[in-house]
Motif scaffolding. Structure first.
Motif, PDB file in Angstrom:
ATOM      1  N   GLY A 127       0.500  -1.056   0.282  1.00  0.00           N
ATOM      2  CA  GLY A 127      -0.183  -0.181   0.267  1.00  0.00           C
ATOM      3  C   GLY A 127       0.989   1.188   0.105  1.00  0.00           C
ATOM      4  N   LYS A 128       2.034   1.326  -0.199  1.00  0.00           N
ATOM      5  CA  LYS A 128       2.747   2.737  -0.219  1.00  0.00           C
ATOM      6  C   LYS A 128       3.448   3.233  -1.430  1.00  0.00           C
ATOM      7  N   CYS A 129       3.049   2.291  -2.832  1.00  0.00           N
ATOM      8  CA  CYS A 129       3.598   3.055  -4.087  1.00  0.00           C
ATOM      9  C   CYS A 129       1.758   3.114  -4.535  1.00  0.00           C
ATOM     10  N   GLY A 130       0.897   2.304  -4.265  1.00  0.00           N
ATOM     11  CA  GLY A 130      -0.557   3.134  -4.938  1.00  0.00           C
ATOM     12  C   GLY A 130      -0.790   3.216  -6.343  1.00  0.00           C
ATOM     13  N   HIS A 131       0.009   2.077  -6.778  1.00  0.00           N
ATOM     14  CA  HIS A 131       0.227   1.184  -8.391  1.00  0.00           C
ATOM     15  C   HIS A 131      -1.618   0.920  -8.270  1.00  0.00           C
ATOM     16  N   CYS A 132      -1.451   0.597  -7.309  1.00  0.00           N
ATOM     17  CA  CYS A 132      -3.154  -0.234  -7.442  1.00  0.00           C
ATOM     18  C   CYS A 132      -4.460   0.769  -7.286  1.00  0.00           C
ATOM     19  N   ARG A 133      -3.618   1.656  -6.374  1.00  0.00           N
ATOM     20  CA  ARG A 133      -4.957   2.481  -5.784  1.00  0.00           C
ATOM     21  C   ARG A 133      -6.134   2.596  -6.861  1.00  0.00           C
ATOM     22  N   ILE A 134      -7.431   2.220  -6.032  1.00  0.00           N
ATOM     23  CA  ILE A 134      -9.271   2.638  -7.379  1.00  0.00           C
ATOM     24  C   ILE A 134      -9.805   3.103  -6.176  1.00  0.00           C
ATOM     25  N   ASN A 135     -10.217   4.873  -6.462  1.00  0.00           N
ATOM     26  CA  ASN A 135     -10.301   5.553  -5.957  1.00  0.00           C
ATOM     27  C   ASN A 135     -10.124   5.756  -4.399  1.00  0.00           C
ATOM     28  N   ASP A 136     -10.410   5.224  -3.117  1.00  0.00           N
ATOM     29  CA  ASP A 136      -9.846   5.388  -1.913  1.00  0.00           C
ATOM     30  C   ASP A 136      -9.386   4.146  -0.966  1.00  0.00           C
ATOM     31  N   SER A 137      -9.379   3.214  -2.336  1.00  0.00           N
ATOM     32  CA  SER A 137      -9.268   1.650  -1.586  1.00  0.00           C
ATOM     33  C   SER A 137      -8.368   1.427  -2.421  1.00  0.00           C
ATOM     34  N   TYR A 138      -6.660   0.634  -1.943  1.00  0.00           N
ATOM     35  CA  TYR A 138      -5.546   0.163  -2.072  1.00  0.00           C
ATOM     36  C   TYR A 138      -5.958  -1.184  -2.404  1.00  0.00           C
ATOM     37  N   VAL A 139      -5.799  -2.140  -3.761  1.00  0.00           N
ATOM     38  CA  VAL A 139      -6.210  -3.241  -4.045  1.00  0.00           C
ATOM     39  C   VAL A 139      -5.478  -4.095  -3.392  1.00  0.00           C
ATOM     40  N   CYS A 140      -4.169  -4.167  -2.399  1.00  0.00           N
ATOM     41  CA  CYS A 140      -3.007  -5.178  -2.305  1.00  0.00           C
ATOM     42  C   CYS A 140      -3.516  -5.096  -1.128  1.00  0.00           C
ATOM     43  N   ILE A 141      -4.025  -4.318  -0.353  1.00  0.00           N
ATOM     44  CA  ILE A 141      -4.006  -4.060   1.380  1.00  0.00           C
ATOM     45  C   ILE A 141      -5.532  -4.541   1.282  1.00  0.00           C
ATOM     46  N   ASP A 142      -6.498  -3.974   1.291  1.00  0.00           N
ATOM     47  CA  ASP A 142      -8.223  -3.813   1.298  1.00  0.00           C
ATOM     48  C   ASP A 142      -8.549  -5.196   0.165  1.00  0.00           C
ATOM     49  N   GLY A 143      -7.688  -5.900  -0.746  1.00  0.00           N
ATOM     50  CA  GLY A 143      -8.296  -6.431  -1.676  1.00  0.00           C
ATOM     51  C   GLY A 143      -7.489  -7.850  -1.544  1.00  0.00           C
ATOM     52  N   PRO A 144      -6.800  -7.724  -3.011  1.00  0.00           N
ATOM     53  CA  PRO A 144      -7.802  -8.227  -3.659  1.00  0.00           C
ATOM     54  C   PRO A 144      -9.475  -9.246  -3.306  1.00  0.00           C
ATOM     55  N   VAL A 145      -9.396  -9.327  -2.651  1.00  0.00           N
ATOM     56  CA  VAL A 145     -11.424 -10.241  -2.578  1.00  0.00           C
ATOM     57  C   VAL A 145     -12.700  -8.756  -1.873  1.00  0.00           C
ATOM     58  N   TYR A 146     -12.821  -8.844  -2.320  1.00  0.00           N
ATOM     59  CA  TYR A 146     -13.884  -7.659  -1.832  1.00  0.00           C
ATOM     60  C   TYR A 146     -15.533  -8.309  -1.519  1.00  0.00           C
ATOM     61  N   ASN A 147     -16.388  -8.504  -0.709  1.00  0.00           N
ATOM     62  CA  ASN A 147     -17.514  -8.164  -0.641  1.00  0.00           C
ATOM     63  C   ASN A 147     -17.752  -7.635  -1.883  1.00  0.00           C
ATOM     64  N   TYR A 148     -19.549  -7.730  -2.020  1.00  0.00           N
ATOM     65  CA  TYR A 148     -19.751  -7.154  -3.695  1.00  0.00           C
ATOM     66  C   TYR A 148     -20.157  -5.525  -3.013  1.00  0.00           C
ATOM     67  N   THR A 149     -20.445  -5.454  -2.137  1.00  0.00           N
ATOM     68  CA  THR A 149     -21.274  -4.352  -1.619  1.00  0.00           C
ATOM     69  C   THR A 149     -19.948  -3.622  -1.670  1.00  0.00           C
ATOM     70  N   VAL A 150     -18.819  -3.534  -1.596  1.00  0.00           N
ATOM     71  CA  VAL A 150     -17.786  -2.734  -1.634  1.00  0.00           C
ATOM     72  C   VAL A 150     -17.233  -2.392  -3.233  1.00  0.00           C
TER      73      VAL A 150
END
Length: 266
Positions: free
Chosen positions: A237-260
């Protein structure tokens, strides 16, 4: 002294399993302190060639499986490695699938192509522990029979769950179903769709239309999980390359509940 999270560790290749001409599973030695979940990923690196994020496709005693597609500089070099050779790994990273979210429910997994890799651990759990679910259905889609992954696993899964294996084109081989995975979602036979859970992993378009079909079938948004495909670089979550909106996919994802996950658009 704090450990440098960017420093990888050496892992020995215990086994190499060929699926297709460009997709192999590398069984890697792993005795790390951190527990690994299906859907998480490791950064695989080779000095002078770089790093590549690879999803975990299997978890066992003293090892992890990494199913790798030969698509670039790093993965081309990985394919030159054999049993007994070593690779550098960092991880595990990201938010994976938690089997507890699906226990005691009717489970539907919809996976396309290499999307079977990150959900293989979940499928294996319910294949070996059918008592943990009220029902298990896997809809797995591949382009052709030459592109099918985990052939031996599929034979076992066919005996322990409702398996729908479909090809974009079966080439006239009627032993395979033909068509997109979305075509088989409306026909799902479920006891209670309001409590059923679903996991969808694959190319973005396939996931979008599969989720639409699940919602039309009566699934609740909060009972659907997806995995976002992104190029994770640092994994921290440091480089920001995977950031979508305010979510860092490498930390918050890559798995998400669909509501998010449904709110994450580039």
């Amino acid at each position: 002294m704090n450990k440098n999270e960017y420093i990888p560790f050496l892992s020995e290749i215990k086994e190499v399993i060929k699926h297709t001409d460009i997709e192999y599973t590398f069984r890697m030695e792993y005795n790390g302190e951190q527990k690994v979940k299906p859907g998480q990923f490791f950064e695989v690196s080779i000095p002078k060639f770089g790093e590549a994020p690879i999803s975990v496709s299997g978890i066992g005693e003293g090892f992890i499986d990494l199913t790798i597609r030969r698509v670039g500089k790093v993965t081309n070099e990985v394919f030159e490695r054999y049993v007994g050779d070593t690779l550098f790994l960092r991880g595990p990273y990201g938010n994976g699938f938690d089997v507890e979210d699906y226990k005691g429910k009717e489970v539907v997994v919809v996976a396309g192509g290499t999307g079977v890799s990150p959900v293989r651990g979940i499928i294996e759990h319910f294949s070996h522990n059918p008592q943990d679910a009220k029902g298990m259905t896997l809809i797995a889609g591949f382009k052709s029979k030459n592109d099918i992954l985990f052939k031996e696993d599929l034979k076992q899964w066919d005996e322990t769950m409702n398996l729908i294996l479909t090809l974009d084109s079966n080439g006239g081989d009627t032993s395979y179903k033909e068509g997109l995975v979305t075509a088989y979602i409306p026909t799902l036979e479920l006891q209670d769709v309001s409590t059923a859970v679903a996991i969808v992993v694959g190319p973005p378009a396939m996931m979008r239309f599969s989720v639409m079909a699940l919602l039309e079938r009566g699934f609740k948004e909060e009972n659907i999980w997806i995995s976002h495909e992104r190029k994770m670089c640092c994994g921290l979550g440091k480089c920001g390359h995977c950031r979508i909106n305010d979510s860092y996919v490498c930390i918050d994802g890559p798995v998400y509940n669909y509501t998010v996950g449904s709110q994450l658009f580039d």
